[in-house]
Design a protein around this motif. Structure first.
Motif, PDB file in Angstrom:
ATOM      1  N   GLY A  92       0.864  -1.162   0.000  1.00 26.21           N
ATOM      2  CA  GLY A  92       0.000   0.000   0.000  1.00 26.21           C
ATOM      3  C   GLY A  92       0.902   1.214   0.000  1.00 26.21           C
ATOM      4  O   GLY A  92       2.126   1.082  -0.114  1.00 26.21           O
ATOM      5  N   CYS A  93       0.317   2.390   0.137  1.00 26.23           N
ATOM      6  CA  CYS A  93       1.105   3.615   0.066  1.00 26.23           C
ATOM      7  C   CYS A  93       0.285   4.703   0.743  1.00 26.23           C
ATOM      8  O   CYS A  93      -0.943   4.723   0.583  1.00 26.23           O
ATOM      9  CB  CYS A  93       1.339   3.954  -1.411  1.00 26.23           C
ATOM     10  N   LEU A  94       0.932   5.572   1.504  1.00 30.01           N
ATOM     11  CA  LEU A  94       0.179   6.624   2.199  1.00 30.01           C
ATOM     12  C   LEU A  94      -0.544   7.539   1.208  1.00 30.01           C
ATOM     13  O   LEU A  94      -1.509   8.203   1.577  1.00 30.01           O
ATOM     14  CB  LEU A  94       1.096   7.434   3.120  1.00 30.01           C
ATOM     15  N   SER A  95      -0.110   7.543  -0.041  1.00 26.98           N
ATOM     16  CA  SER A  95      -0.786   8.345  -1.061  1.00 26.98           C
ATOM     17  C   SER A  95      -1.989   7.623  -1.672  1.00 26.98           C
ATOM     18  O   SER A  95      -2.677   8.180  -2.529  1.00 26.98           O
ATOM     19  CB  SER A  95       0.196   8.740  -2.168  1.00 26.98           C
ATOM     20  N   PHE A  96      -2.208   6.370  -1.235  1.00 23.07           N
ATOM     21  CA  PHE A  96      -3.342   5.560  -1.717  1.00 23.07           C
ATOM     22  C   PHE A  96      -4.062   4.990  -0.495  1.00 23.07           C
ATOM     23  O   PHE A  96      -3.963   3.789  -0.218  1.00 23.07           O
ATOM     24  CB  PHE A  96      -2.848   4.363  -2.553  1.00 23.07           C
ATOM     25  N   PRO A  97      -4.787   5.833   0.264  1.00 20.99           N
ATOM     26  CA  PRO A  97      -5.361   5.365   1.519  1.00 20.99           C
ATOM     27  C   PRO A  97      -6.161   4.074   1.345  1.00 20.99           C
ATOM     28  O   PRO A  97      -7.056   4.030   0.497  1.00 20.99           O
ATOM     29  CB  PRO A  97      -6.256   6.510   1.970  1.00 20.99           C
ATOM     30  N   GLU A  98      -5.782   3.077   2.124  1.00 21.11           N
ATOM     31  CA  GLU A  98      -6.488   1.788   2.227  1.00 21.11           C
ATOM     32  C   GLU A  98      -6.322   0.842   1.040  1.00 21.11           C
ATOM     33  O   GLU A  98      -6.744  -0.301   1.111  1.00 21.11           O
ATOM     34  CB  GLU A  98      -7.986   1.999   2.485  1.00 21.11           C
ATOM     35  N   ALA A  99      -5.745   1.283  -0.043  1.00 19.90           N
ATOM     36  CA  ALA A  99      -5.652   0.433  -1.236  1.00 19.90           C
ATOM     37  C   ALA A  99      -4.363  -0.399  -1.216  1.00 19.90           C
ATOM     38  O   ALA A  99      -3.270   0.160  -1.178  1.00 19.90           O
ATOM     39  CB  ALA A  99      -5.710   1.294  -2.488  1.00 19.90           C
ATOM     40  N   TYR A 100      -4.528  -1.704  -1.220  1.00 16.45           N
ATOM     41  CA  TYR A 100      -3.389  -2.631  -1.244  1.00 16.45           C
ATOM     42  C   TYR A 100      -3.492  -3.544  -2.450  1.00 16.45           C
ATOM     43  O   TYR A 100      -4.587  -3.972  -2.801  1.00 16.45           O
ATOM     44  CB  TYR A 100      -3.361  -3.502   0.023  1.00 16.45           C
ATOM     45  N   THR A 101      -2.365  -3.860  -3.047  1.00 16.22           N
ATOM     46  CA  THR A 101      -2.381  -4.850  -4.125  1.00 16.22           C
ATOM     47  C   THR A 101      -1.005  -5.502  -4.236  1.00 16.22           C
ATOM     48  O   THR A 101      -0.021  -4.985  -3.702  1.00 16.22           O
ATOM     49  CB  THR A 101      -2.841  -4.210  -5.460  1.00 16.22           C
ATOM     50  N   ASP A 102      -0.962  -6.668  -4.903  1.00 18.82           N
ATOM     51  CA  ASP A 102       0.308  -7.376  -5.070  1.00 18.82           C
ATOM     52  C   ASP A 102       1.121  -6.758  -6.200  1.00 18.82           C
ATOM     53  O   ASP A 102       0.584  -6.499  -7.281  1.00 18.82           O
ATOM     54  CB  ASP A 102       0.050  -8.855  -5.395  1.00 18.82           C
ATOM     55  N   VAL A 103       2.401  -6.576  -5.921  1.00 19.60           N
ATOM     56  CA  VAL A 103       3.310  -6.016  -6.929  1.00 19.60           C
ATOM     57  C   VAL A 103       4.562  -6.879  -7.034  1.00 19.60           C
ATOM     58  O   VAL A 103       4.831  -7.707  -6.161  1.00 19.60           O
ATOM     59  CB  VAL A 103       3.701  -4.554  -6.589  1.00 19.60           C
ATOM     60  N   LYS A 104       5.307  -6.676  -8.127  1.00 19.01           N
ATOM     61  CA  LYS A 104       6.562  -7.396  -8.341  1.00 19.01           C
ATOM     62  C   LYS A 104       7.718  -6.555  -7.822  1.00 19.01           C
ATOM     63  O   LYS A 104       7.784  -5.361  -8.125  1.00 19.01           O
ATOM     64  CB  LYS A 104       6.765  -7.645  -9.841  1.00 19.01           C
ATOM     65  N   ARG A 105       8.587  -7.187  -7.067  1.00 17.14           N
ATOM     66  CA  ARG A 105       9.766  -6.469  -6.567  1.00 17.14           C
ATOM     67  C   ARG A 105      10.990  -7.364  -6.669  1.00 17.14           C
ATOM     68  O   ARG A 105      10.874  -8.587  -6.730  1.00 17.14           O
ATOM     69  CB  ARG A 105       9.583  -6.104  -5.088  1.00 17.14           C
ATOM     70  N   TYR A 106      12.139  -6.735  -6.658  1.00 24.94           N
ATOM     71  CA  TYR A 106      13.371  -7.513  -6.520  1.00 24.94           C
ATOM     72  C   TYR A 106      13.464  -7.999  -5.087  1.00 24.94           C
ATOM     73  O   TYR A 106      12.970  -7.359  -4.156  1.00 24.94           O
ATOM     74  CB  TYR A 106      14.593  -6.662  -6.889  1.00 24.94           C
ATOM     75  N   LYS A 107      14.136  -9.156  -4.947  1.00 21.69           N
ATOM     76  CA  LYS A 107      14.268  -9.764  -3.631  1.00 21.69           C
ATOM     77  C   LYS A 107      15.397  -9.105  -2.834  1.00 21.69           C
ATOM     78  O   LYS A 107      15.299  -8.905  -1.629  1.00 21.69           O
ATOM     79  CB  LYS A 107      14.601 -11.240  -3.862  1.00 21.69           C
ATOM     80  N   ASN A 108      16.468  -8.786  -3.539  1.00 19.01           N
ATOM     81  CA  ASN A 108      17.670  -8.234  -2.898  1.00 19.01           C
ATOM     82  C   ASN A 108      18.046  -6.929  -3.577  1.00 19.01           C
ATOM     83  O   ASN A 108      18.047  -6.844  -4.797  1.00 19.01           O
ATOM     84  CB  ASN A 108      18.851  -9.198  -3.065  1.00 19.01           C
ATOM     85  N   VAL A 109      18.367  -5.948  -2.759  1.00 22.71           N
ATOM     86  CA  VAL A 109      18.854  -4.683  -3.328  1.00 22.71           C
ATOM     87  C   VAL A 109      20.036  -4.169  -2.518  1.00 22.71           C
ATOM     88  O   VAL A 109      20.164  -4.438  -1.328  1.00 22.71           O
ATOM     89  CB  VAL A 109      17.775  -3.570  -3.346  1.00 22.71           C
ATOM     90  N   MET A 110      20.890  -3.431  -3.240  1.00 18.89           N
ATOM     91  CA  MET A 110      21.951  -2.709  -2.551  1.00 18.89           C
ATOM     92  C   MET A 110      21.771  -1.253  -2.963  1.00 18.89           C
ATOM     93  O   MET A 110      21.570  -0.950  -4.145  1.00 18.89           O
ATOM     94  CB  MET A 110      23.311  -3.241  -2.982  1.00 18.89           C
ATOM     95  N   ILE A 111      21.819  -0.381  -1.972  1.00 20.53           N
ATOM     96  CA  ILE A 111      21.561   1.035  -2.243  1.00 20.53           C
ATOM     97  C   ILE A 111      22.649   1.883  -1.608  1.00 20.53           C
ATOM     98  O   ILE A 111      23.153   1.555  -0.533  1.00 20.53           O
ATOM     99  CB  ILE A 111      20.153   1.433  -1.702  1.00 20.53           C
ATOM    100  N   LYS A 112      23.031   2.929  -2.334  1.00 18.13           N
ATOM    101  CA  LYS A 112      23.918   3.900  -1.692  1.00 18.13           C
ATOM    102  C   LYS A 112      23.185   5.228  -1.626  1.00 18.13           C
ATOM    103  O   LYS A 112      22.335   5.526  -2.479  1.00 18.13           O
ATOM    104  CB  LYS A 112      25.256   3.995  -2.418  1.00 18.13           C
ATOM    105  N   ALA A 113      23.505   5.997  -0.603  1.00 20.94           N
ATOM    106  CA  ALA A 113      22.814   7.273  -0.393  1.00 20.94           C
ATOM    107  C   ALA A 113      23.633   8.108   0.577  1.00 20.94           C
ATOM    108  O   ALA A 113      24.667   7.667   1.076  1.00 20.94           O
ATOM    109  CB  ALA A 113      21.420   7.012   0.177  1.00 20.94           C
ATOM    110  N   LEU A 114      23.148   9.319   0.826  1.00 25.77           N
ATOM    111  CA  LEU A 114      23.709  10.139   1.893  1.00 25.77           C
ATOM    112  C   LEU A 114      22.741  10.066   3.066  1.00 25.77           C
ATOM    113  O   LEU A 114      21.529   9.996   2.866  1.00 25.77           O
ATOM    114  CB  LEU A 114      23.831  11.598   1.449  1.00 25.77           C
ATOM    115  N   ASN A 115      23.290  10.097   4.283  1.00 28.60           N
ATOM    116  CA  ASN A 115      22.401  10.122   5.445  1.00 28.60           C
ATOM    117  C   ASN A 115      22.044  11.566   5.799  1.00 28.60           C
ATOM    118  O   ASN A 115      22.393  12.498   5.067  1.00 28.60           O
ATOM    119  CB  ASN A 115      23.022   9.358   6.626  1.00 28.60           C
ATOM    120  N   GLU A 116      21.350  11.748   6.907  1.00 29.76           N
ATOM    121  CA  GLU A 116      20.866  13.080   7.290  1.00 29.76           C
ATOM    122  C   GLU A 116      22.000  14.059   7.581  1.00 29.76           C
ATOM    123  O   GLU A 116      21.789  15.266   7.654  1.00 29.76           O
ATOM    124  CB  GLU A 116      19.891  12.993   8.474  1.00 29.76           C
TER     125      GLU A 116
END
Ligand code: NI
Length: 188
Positions: A92-116
């Motif tokens: 689901g998503c806070l931008s889609f109140p109450e609506a849930y559905t099955d989606v396809k995702r990758y099982k494993n991810v590696m992400i780089k980013a900056l922290n706060e």
């Protein structure tokens, strides 16, 4: 800081590509705090800046549950640098109140980013955990991609949107994910 209004599906800015952050300034720190305040107020697992009307590449996630202490993770200018495997995810998503559905995702991810604090970090999330799926969901928001674009079954997604009086699917936004589909079919 402040609990902000979460934009709902149909707001054009949710479909925009967000801009890189050039400096982790006070403005960005304030935005991060607003994202966290808003996410916690709504009992969300993640929230991306475009969802509160700020089209910049920032999102927050906290997958702590029950009595676990809060564990906010802040991602600024994230990049998914590795992905593999496939998993079915009921989202689901806070931008889609109450609506849930099955989606396809990758099982494993590696992400780089900056922290706060503007410090770079790399994080790995494996085995289709909530964290692995949340990273992909929130990351997509920064490119104007929404979870329904990854739906397993467009007819089901369509009826869920209709049930909760949300705008219909945009067929042009549906993402072809042959690789994920094949892998999911093999897993069954
Ligand atoms: Ni979302």
């Amino acid at each position: 800081m402040a609990i902000r209004k979460v934009l709902h599906y149909g707001e054009p800015s949710l479909r925009e590509k967000s801009k890189e952050v050039h400096k982790v300034s006070k403005k960005i720190s304030d935005l991060v705090r607003d994202l966290l305040d808003t996410m916690y107020a709504q009992n969300g697992v993640g929230l991306a800046a475009p969802q509160i009307g700020e089209n910049v590449r920032v999102f927050v996630i906290d997958v702590a549950t029950g009595n676990e202490p809060l564990n906010p993770i802040v991602f600024i200018n994230p990049k998914i640098i590795k992905k593999s495997g496939a998993v079915k995810s009921n989202e689901g998503c806070l931008s889609f109140p109450e609506a849930y559905t099955d989606v396809k995702r990758y099982k494993n991810v590696m992400i780089k980013a900056l922290n706060e604090h503007g410090k770079p970090f790399v994080m790995e999330a494996k085995d289709g955990t909530l964290l692995a799926r949340a990273i992909q969901h929130e990351y997509d928001h920064l490119d104007g991609i929404l979870f329904i674009d990854h739906c397993m079954n467009r007819f089901e997604a369509e009826s869920v949107l209709q049930k909760y009086s949300l705008p219909p699917l945009d067929p042009e936004k549906l993402i072809e994910e042959k690789e994920l589909e094949e892998e999911l079919a093999n897993n069954d």
